[in-house]
Design an enzyme around this catalytic site. Structure first.
Site, PDB file in Angstrom:
ATOM      1  N   TYR A   1      45.055  35.498  44.174  1.00  0.00           N
ATOM      2  CA  TYR A   1      45.240  36.517  45.224  1.00  0.00           C
ATOM      3  C   TYR A   1      44.077  37.518  45.195  1.00  0.00           C
ATOM      4  O   TYR A   1      43.470  37.807  46.225  1.00  0.00           O
ATOM      5  CB  TYR A   1      46.571  37.255  45.042  1.00  0.00           C
ATOM      6  CG  TYR A   1      46.719  38.435  45.992  1.00  0.00           C
ATOM      7  CD1 TYR A   1      47.035  38.231  47.334  1.00  0.00           C
ATOM      8  CD2 TYR A   1      46.500  39.743  45.553  1.00  0.00           C
ATOM      9  CE1 TYR A   1      47.138  39.309  48.215  1.00  0.00           C
ATOM     10  CE2 TYR A   1      46.606  40.812  46.425  1.00  0.00           C
ATOM     11  CZ  TYR A   1      46.930  40.594  47.756  1.00  0.00           C
ATOM     12  OH  TYR A   1      47.026  41.662  48.623  1.00  0.00           O
TER      13      TYR A   1
ATOM     14  N   SER B   1      42.046  44.890  49.522  1.00  0.00           N
ATOM     15  CA  SER B   1      43.008  45.405  48.541  1.00  0.00           C
ATOM     16  C   SER B   1      42.237  46.029  47.397  1.00  0.00           C
ATOM     17  O   SER B   1      41.082  45.667  47.137  1.00  0.00           O
ATOM     18  CB  SER B   1      43.854  44.254  47.996  1.00  0.00           C
ATOM     19  OG  SER B   1      44.697  44.694  46.946  1.00  0.00           O
TER      20      SER B   1
END
Ligand SMILES: NC(=O)c1ccc[n+]([C@@H]2O[C@H](COP(=O)([O-])OP(=O)(O)OC[C@H]3O[C@@H](n4cnc5c(N)ncnc54)[C@H](OP(=O)(O)O)[C@@H]3O)[C@@H](O)[C@H]2O)c1
Length: 225
Positions: free
Chosen positions: A148, A136
């Protein structure tokens, strides 16, 4: 026809990548936990000659081994593996975070990706294939207290380490790094984000390069509207 296995194929980036892979001439193996969604997608993509649906929980190594075995039983080979399954945070940062959600994220986003690589490695070695991992943009930038984001930094580090191990064996390794993408990952729509198709085109770009070329990182971000 080459065989393209995708984890997290039931929705979002994985589903879009499966559609683009079939359009590009691959047969696909669709893995996730949602049996009905996978079955409907496999049917839509052309049925058993083109698409195999395999129920798999990526946090369970035996489940991933069974996924790889099912792919080999059905198609006889695995040429591309896209370790894409992932889950997001239920609350931003550390203070608002939830420890059960952190456990899910670490098991799915980090351990799950390592399991996919391990479960498929023998078959990628046989095909001199290609492994892609979904990291990501959150794995390249600082996000206040984000667990995350930390899981995606781990994926980025693992992709670099795997490239060192696998490129000499003829296996290509690509890290896909999407920015904000409008998928079921979020409860609400993200009209300023990428579409899942935007990311899928980056995936197909990486796998369609000549075998002498390893695309290491594909960072894709939305333009301001
Ligand atoms: N959307 C974004 O803005 C964005 C940005 C950067 C990176 N990403 C990453 O992109 C990847 C795909 O996300 P997405 O945006 O396409 O979201 P999504 O639509 O929610 O897709 C997530 C996929 O992962 C699967 N999955 C989750 N836990 C699993 C498990 N334990 N075992 C097997 N499959 C599991 C889900 O299927 P089941 O629930 O059916 O198992 C689903 O197919 C993730 O790794 C995510 O972190 C997303």
């Amino acid at each position: 026809m080459k065989v393209f296995l995708i984890t997290g194929a039931s929705t979002g980036i994985g589903e879009a990548s499966a559609r683009h892979a079939v359009d590009a001439g691959y047969r696909v193996v669709l893995a996730a936990r949602s049996k009905d969604k996978l079955a409907a997608l496999a049917e839509d993509l052309g049925g058993p000659d083109v698409a195999l649906a395999v129920t798999c929980d990526v946090t369970d190594f035996a489940s991933q081994q069974a996924m790889a075995a099912a792919a080999i039983d059905h198609f006889g080979q695995i040429d591309v593996v896209f370790a894409n399954a992932g889950v997001g945070a239920s609350g931003a940062g550390t203070e608002a975070g939830n420890v059960d959600n952190w456990r899910d994220m670490v098991l799915t986003n980090v351990l799950g990706v390592t399991y996919t690589a391990k479960a498929c490695l023998e078959h990628l070695t046989a095909s001199r294939g290609h492994l892609l991992l979904t990291g990501s943009r959150a794995g390249r930038i600082i996000l206040k207290g984000s667990v995350y984001g930390a899981t995606k930094w781990a994926v980025a580090g693992y992709a670099s380490n795997l490239r060192e191990e696998l490129n000499p064996r003829g296996i290509r390794v690509t890290l896909i790094e999407p920015g904000l993408t409008d998928t079921p990952f979020f409860d609400d729509a993200k009209p300023d984000g990428l579409t899942a198709d935007d990311v899928a085109r980056g995936v197909i770009y990486a796998v369609q390069q000549p075998e002498s070329v390893n695309v290491g990182d594909v960072l894709i971000t939305p333009m301001p509207r």
